[in-house]
Design an enzyme around this catalytic site. Structure first.
Site, PDB file in Angstrom:
ATOM      1  CB  CYS B  83       1.280   3.062   7.748  1.00  0.00           C
ATOM      2  SG  CYS B  83      -0.013   2.605   8.907  1.00  0.00           S
ATOM      3  CG  HIS B 193       1.910  -1.245   5.633  1.00  0.00           C
ATOM      4  ND1 HIS B 193       2.862  -0.701   6.471  1.00  0.00           N
ATOM      5  CD2 HIS B 193       0.712  -0.958   6.189  1.00  0.00           C
ATOM      6  CE1 HIS B 193       2.274  -0.123   7.494  1.00  0.00           C
ATOM      7  NE2 HIS B 193       0.964  -0.269   7.354  1.00  0.00           N
ATOM      8  CD  GLU B 195       5.981  -1.394   4.951  1.00  0.00           C
ATOM      9  OE1 GLU B 195       5.371  -0.991   3.944  1.00  0.00           O
ATOM     10  OE2 GLU B 195       5.603  -1.170   6.113  1.00  0.00           O
TER      11      GLU B 195
END
Lengths: 74, 221
Positions: B83, B193, B195
């Site tokens: 990002c 994302h 994560e």
């Protein structure tokens, strides 16, 4: 010297901000406005005008997506 | 040891650290650090580094730690930009292209399917071409852009690593591109994302695969 740097999205790159402004105008009665592009204006004071171009290339504009124009204003 | 870069204005560094800790030891790297000794892989996380002033990622690329990241990347170390981290790596010239405001101008937050296009990058090695990953996106400036000639080159060289699944391009990205790598494949950036997708509790753990691939790449290096 004082300078003004105008930064615009490069021609051909979709500018959704400009489009949104353009779409809002007819509601206010401004029917004849076209091709609105929204950019940025940076004003600065520099001792050496020679650095300005370099500074635009490296930081103020991203040459891949933006054009810039330096105007000396005194 | 994974390192997660932390700028003033980062906001996903803790999730990134937690994701890294599932596959390796990991520590935070403050943006003023200049030595990355002992670090085997770097994550540049999401957020709004330096307030995203001027352009997303434009100021962060000048952070002291970024010089060390550049040297690390040039030496072949795996670097993942997520990002805002993707935006930072593009601004730093470590990745090709740029990120523009979403074509719909809205901040987006939704789960998307990604398609693995290339398995040559340090973060997709071991995955399968065409494999689908369910990962969230959340951004306002995620429209991937590169001039058409550059896009052709990226595709020809296998640098397009991830695409949004058919009909799922959320932001107007050129050719549905969600993630790209540098030519060597050790530096990769993506808008979604991974994560935030490391535990079935939050709907998907597909994101973990990218971190696991990097852990293997780091050991191999």
């Amino acid at each position: 010297m004082k300078a003004r740097v105008l930064i615009r999205p490069k021609e051909g790159i979709l500018d959704p901000q400009g489009k949104a402004v353009e779409r809002a105008l007819p509601a206010l009665g401004f029917d004849s406005v076209r091709d609105v592009r929204v950019g940025r204006l940076v004003e600065l004071e520099a001792d050496d005008a020679a650095h300005l171009e370099d500074l635009c290339e490296k930081l103020l504009a991203n040459p891949l997506i933006e054009d810039y124009e330096i105007q000396e204003i005194g | 040891m994974f390192g997660v870069l932390q700028f003033p204005g980062s906001c996903d560094e803790r999730d990134a650290l937690a994701a890294c800790e599932r596959v390796s030891e990991a520590r935070m790297i403050w943006h003023e650090e200049t030595s990355l000794d002992g670090i085997d892989a770097i994550v540049v996380p999401g957020g709004f580094s330096y307030g995203d002033y001027l352009r997303a990622g434009a100021i962060a690329r000048f952070a002291p730690a970024m010089e060390a990241v550049r040297e690390f990347a040039e030496a072949g170390g795996p670097v993942l930009g997520i990002c805002n981290g993707f935006q930072v790596l593009c601004e730093a010239g470590l990745l090709p292209g740029a990120l523009l405001p979403n074509d719909g101008l809205r901040f987006l937050c939704r789960q998307v399917d990604l398609e693995v296009v290339s398995t040559d990058s340090a973060f997709t090695r071991g995955l399968e071409e065409g494999e689908r990953l369910s990962v969230p996106v959340k951004h306002m400036t995620g429209r991937y852009f590169a001039p058409p000639g550059m896009l052709d080159e990226l595709e020809a060289r296998g640098q397009v690593v991830l695409r949004y699944g058919p009909g799922q391009n959320p932001n107007g990205s050129a050719r549905d591109i969600a993630g790209v790598s540098n030519e060597a494949g050790n530096v990769m950036g993506l808008m979604p994302h991974p994560e935030h997708a490391v535990d079935p509790l939050t709907g998907s753990d597909d994101g973990l695969k990218l971190f696991a691939a990097a852990a293997k790449a780091a050991v191999a290096a």
